[in-house]
Design an enzyme around this catalytic site. Structure first.
Site, PDB file in Angstrom:
ATOM      1  N   GLU A  97       0.829  -1.209   0.000  1.00 53.57           N
ATOM      2  CA  GLU A  97       0.000   0.000   0.000  1.00 53.57           C
ATOM      3  C   GLU A  97       0.870   1.269   0.000  1.00 53.57           C
ATOM      4  OE1 GLU A  97      -1.410   1.706   3.530  1.00 53.57           O
ATOM      5  OE2 GLU A  97      -0.900  -0.002   4.788  1.00 53.57           O
TER       6      GLU A  97
ATOM      7  N   LYS B  27      -3.920  -2.077  13.798  1.00 54.46           N
ATOM      8  CA  LYS B  27      -3.146  -1.034  14.469  1.00 54.46           C
ATOM      9  C   LYS B  27      -3.505  -0.909  15.946  1.00 54.46           C
ATOM     10  CE  LYS B  27      -4.561   1.155  11.182  1.00 54.46           C
ATOM     11  NZ  LYS B  27      -5.193   2.298  10.533  1.00 54.46           N
TER      12      LYS B  27
HETATM   13  N1  PSU Z   1      -0.932   0.961   9.417  1.00 56.06           N
HETATM   14  C1  PSU Z   1       0.090   1.785   9.673  1.00 56.06           C
HETATM   15  N2  PSU Z   1       0.066   3.012   9.147  1.00 56.06           N
HETATM   16  C2  PSU Z   1      -0.957   3.427   8.349  1.00 56.06           C
HETATM   17  C3  PSU Z   1      -2.027   2.563   8.075  1.00 56.06           C
HETATM   18  C4  PSU Z   1      -1.964   1.343   8.630  1.00 56.06           C
HETATM   19  O1  PSU Z   1       1.020   1.430  10.361  1.00 56.06           O
HETATM   20  O2  PSU Z   1      -0.933   4.551   7.883  1.00 56.06           O
HETATM   21  C5  PSU Z   1      -3.128   3.009   7.142  1.00 56.06           C
HETATM   22  C6  PSU Z   1      -3.433   1.837   6.220  1.00 56.06           C
HETATM   23  O3  PSU Z   1      -3.378   2.309   4.903  1.00 56.06           O
HETATM   24  C7  PSU Z   1      -4.814   1.408   6.615  1.00 56.06           C
HETATM   25  C8  PSU Z   1      -5.416   2.743   6.982  1.00 56.06           C
HETATM   26  O4  PSU Z   1      -5.487   0.760   5.582  1.00 56.06           O
HETATM   27  O5  PSU Z   1      -4.366   3.330   7.755  1.00 56.06           O
HETATM   28  C9  PSU Z   1      -6.716   2.651   7.741  1.00 56.06           C
HETATM   29  O6  PSU Z   1      -7.297   3.907   7.809  1.00 56.06           O
HETATM   30  P1  PSU Z   1      -8.842   4.071   8.164  1.00 56.06           P
HETATM   31  O7  PSU Z   1      -8.946   3.644   9.606  1.00 56.06           O
HETATM   32  O8  PSU Z   1      -9.163   5.520   7.950  1.00 56.06           O
HETATM   33  O9  PSU Z   1      -9.573   3.137   7.229  1.00 56.06           O
END
Ligand code: PSU
Ligand code: MN
Length: 303
Positions: free
Chosen positions: A24, A156
């Site tokens: 990603e 996370k």
């Molecule tokens: N894990 C990390 N850093 C990030 C993310 C995940 O260590 O920046 C990002 C990923 O791209 C994940 C996104 O899909 O955060 C999720 O964001 P949201 O909760 O807005 O869907």
């Protein structure tokens, strides 16, 4: 113009079932600070290559959904000027507006799957947020409808991990521990959540995925492994940093897509950067495992 641009080297690799790992770009453009985002990009792509697979960073490049970035394009995303965060539902708007968009797990697996890639690596998936009813990452819904082997260190740490775990079960997304019996907590190895399935070698992961697909199942399988022991943080330390970050976010009125990047930055600050070192180390380790899986999967496919 094809709807998704594949770099030529990747196009032939996918066609011939050679190993490819999708990565990603949101973690590079939003999740990690400059200059560590560059370290992460280099560490992950090298780890995939060392395992014998081709790395493919996904993004929307000036309105073109892309699997695989040129060096110049990657530079632009690392500098992150004018780069928006693009989750699954944001894809068409990014195309319409000819935007540069860094793709989350949800958007990345959607693009990768559409071009025929089977293996994806990241740090942590999104999930159910704490104390925010209905703020659930689109990563979960996309995992539930996109066949892919997703390698990560769990969800996370900023999330409600128990609720995230429950939602993955409801959605029929298998979660398998690679050399662990416990769901890892991203920065920490433990969460207290016991996994139902553990494997100790890569061939078993490939076997699991093939069994899943042979049943016509359309979900991803999520392969979790703990962060490298020398970088992992104690669970309590992560917890107190997250609790504090959460309070700050509420005070600052942070909502929506901005929540995840805000909390990740706050946790880095509150752990004096040790969470950042852990993040880089686990990204690289996950990319390496994904590379091994892709290599073995491609052997199984072309046999
Ligand atoms: N894990 C990390 N850093 C990030 C993310 C995940 O260590 O920046 C990002 C990923 O791209 C994940 C996104 O899909 O955060 C999720 O964001 P949201 O909760 O807005 O869907
Ligand atoms: Mn959200």
């Amino acid at each position: 113009m094809p709807p998704i641009r594949l770099l030529p080297a990747l196009e032939s690799a996918v066609r011939d079932h050679r190993p490819v790992v999708a990565l990603e770009s949101s973690v590079l453009a939003q999740g990690l600070p400059i200059p560590q985002n560059r370290e992460a990009a280099i560490g992950m792509t090298n780890a995939v290559a060392r395992a014998g697979a081709l790395p493919a960073i996904t993004a929307v490049v000036a309105g073109t959904p892309a699997v695989g970035l040129t060096d110049d394009e990657l530079e632009r995303f690392l500098r992150r000027e004018g780069v928006r965060k693009v989750s699954a539902r944001d894809l068409p708007a990014a195309v319409l507006k000819r935007a540069d968009g860094a793709t989350t797990v949800a958007a990345s697996i959607a693009l990768a799957s559409a071009v025929g890639i089977t293996v994806f690596a990241t740090g942590g998936i999104g999930g159910v947020h704490r104390d925010a009813p209905y703020d659930e990452s689109a990563d979960l819904a996309e995992l539930a409808r996109t066949p892919m082997i997703v390698v990560c260190a769990g969800a996370k740490s900023i999330l409600d991990l128990r609720a995230t775990w429950e939602r993955l079960e409801s959605m029929g997304v298998p979660v398998v521990g690679y050399r662990t019996d416990e769901l890892p907590g991203f920065f920490s190895a433990e969460t207290g959540i016991k996994l139902d399935c553990r494997v100790d070698d890569v061939a078993e992961i490939v076997g699991l995925y093939r069994a899943h697909r042979a049943l016509g199942r359309m979900q991803s399988i999520v392969v979790v492994q703990a962060p490298p022991a020398e970088h992992a943080l104690a669970r309590e330390r992560v917890e107190s940093a997250v609790a504090r970050a959460q309070m700050d976010a509420r005070r600052d009125g942070i909502t929506g897509a901005a929540v995840t990047p805000y909390l990740l930055a706050a946790v880095t600050r509150l752990t004096d950067g040790s969470s950042l070192a852990a993040n880089l180390a686990l990204l690289e380790r996950n990319a390496a495992l994904a590379g091994e899986i892709a290599t073995m999967y491609s052997r199984a496919e072309t046999r």
